[in-house]
Design a protein around this motif. Structure first.
Motif, PDB file in Angstrom:
ATOM      1  N   PRO A  99       0.814  -1.225   0.000  1.00 14.01           N
ATOM      2  CA  PRO A  99       0.000   0.000   0.000  1.00 14.01           C
ATOM      3  C   PRO A  99       0.849   1.278   0.000  1.00 14.01           C
ATOM      4  O   PRO A  99       0.489   2.261  -0.649  1.00 14.01           O
ATOM      5  N   THR A 102       1.987   1.700  -3.568  1.00 13.15           N
ATOM      6  CA  THR A 102       0.844   2.061  -4.420  1.00 13.15           C
ATOM      7  C   THR A 102       0.479   3.530  -4.229  1.00 13.15           C
ATOM      8  O   THR A 102       0.259   4.252  -5.204  1.00 13.15           O
ATOM      9  N   ASP A 103       0.415   3.963  -2.979  1.00 15.07           N
ATOM     10  CA  ASP A 103       0.092   5.368  -2.707  1.00 15.07           C
ATOM     11  C   ASP A 103       1.142   6.298  -3.303  1.00 15.07           C
ATOM     12  O   ASP A 103       0.816   7.330  -3.886  1.00 15.07           O
ATOM     13  N   ARG A 104       2.398   5.923  -3.143  1.00 15.85           N
ATOM     14  CA  ARG A 104       3.480   6.773  -3.663  1.00 15.85           C
ATOM     15  C   ARG A 104       3.455   6.808  -5.180  1.00 15.85           C
ATOM     16  O   ARG A 104       3.723   7.849  -5.789  1.00 15.85           O
ATOM     17  N   GLN A 106       0.824   6.653  -7.056  1.00 14.17           N
ATOM     18  CA  GLN A 106      -0.260   7.555  -7.438  1.00 14.17           C
ATOM     19  C   GLN A 106       0.203   9.007  -7.446  1.00 14.17           C
ATOM     20  O   GLN A 106      -0.233   9.794  -8.279  1.00 14.17           O
ATOM     21  N   LYS A 107       1.098   9.358  -6.547  1.00 12.75           N
ATOM     22  CA  LYS A 107       1.596  10.733  -6.464  1.00 12.75           C
ATOM     23  C   LYS A 107       2.748  10.992  -7.434  1.00 12.75           C
ATOM     24  O   LYS A 107       3.035  12.139  -7.759  1.00 12.75           O
TER      25      LYS A 107
END
Length: 167
Positions: A99, A102-104, A106-107
């Motif tokens: 996660p 994945t979050d990184r 997205q940015k």
């Protein structure tokens, strides 16, 4: 898969506009509609709303983290993984960071020139596994930022070399 029953509501009037019902199994899930097709469509909508969604991006992160970790373990075949609960526990220690990646992603995706899964995720999995085996305590977010900065430097050098070769 449980059978679907569709029938008329008859005396059972859950809503004034419902003439038909659709139910799966023994009433595990049900829905109503003016037509049989509408009742079935409403049943499928209700079931879809509670069904777990498969996140392909997260699955890819998990896969490449595990690839990196297993590559590290090939280099350390004699290591004792008992403190992690064995091989599966060790891999789980690495893939729990999916996660975060994945979050990184997205940015970062619009600013990253490489192939994220190969250049960042797999590398993170390999190098994070190495830190676990060395019993180092590091912050996973900072570790990821280090990898991103290093990969960015590599791409800048590649672009610089390419532009020099074109001259």
């Amino acid at each position: 898969m449980k059978n679907i029953t569709i029938g008329q509501t008859d005396d059972w009037k859950p809503t004034a506009s419902a003439r038909y019902y659709a139910q799966r199994g023994e009433g595990d899930e049900y829905a109503f509609g003016m037509t049989t097709a509408e009742a079935l469509a409403n049943l499928e909508k209700r079931e879809a709303a509670v069904a777990p969604k498969f996140d392909i991006g997260l699955a890819e992160e998990v896969a490449f983290l595990a690839l990196g970790a297993s590559e590290c373990l090939r280099e350390h075949q004699d290591c004792d993984l008992c403190e992690f609960g064995g091989y599966m526990g060790f891999i789980s220690e690495v893939i729990q960071h999916a996660p975060l990646l994945t979050d990184r992603w997205q940015k970062t995706q619009n600013d990253f020139s490489g192939v994220w899964l190969y250049d960042v995720t797999e590398r993170f999995g390999r190098e994070w596994a190495e830190t676990l085996l060395d019993k180092k305590t590091e912050d996973s977010s900072e570790f990821l930022e280090y990898i991103l900065a290093d990969e960015a430097r590599k791409w800048e050098l590649c672009q610089l070399q390419s532009s020099m070769n074109l001259r």
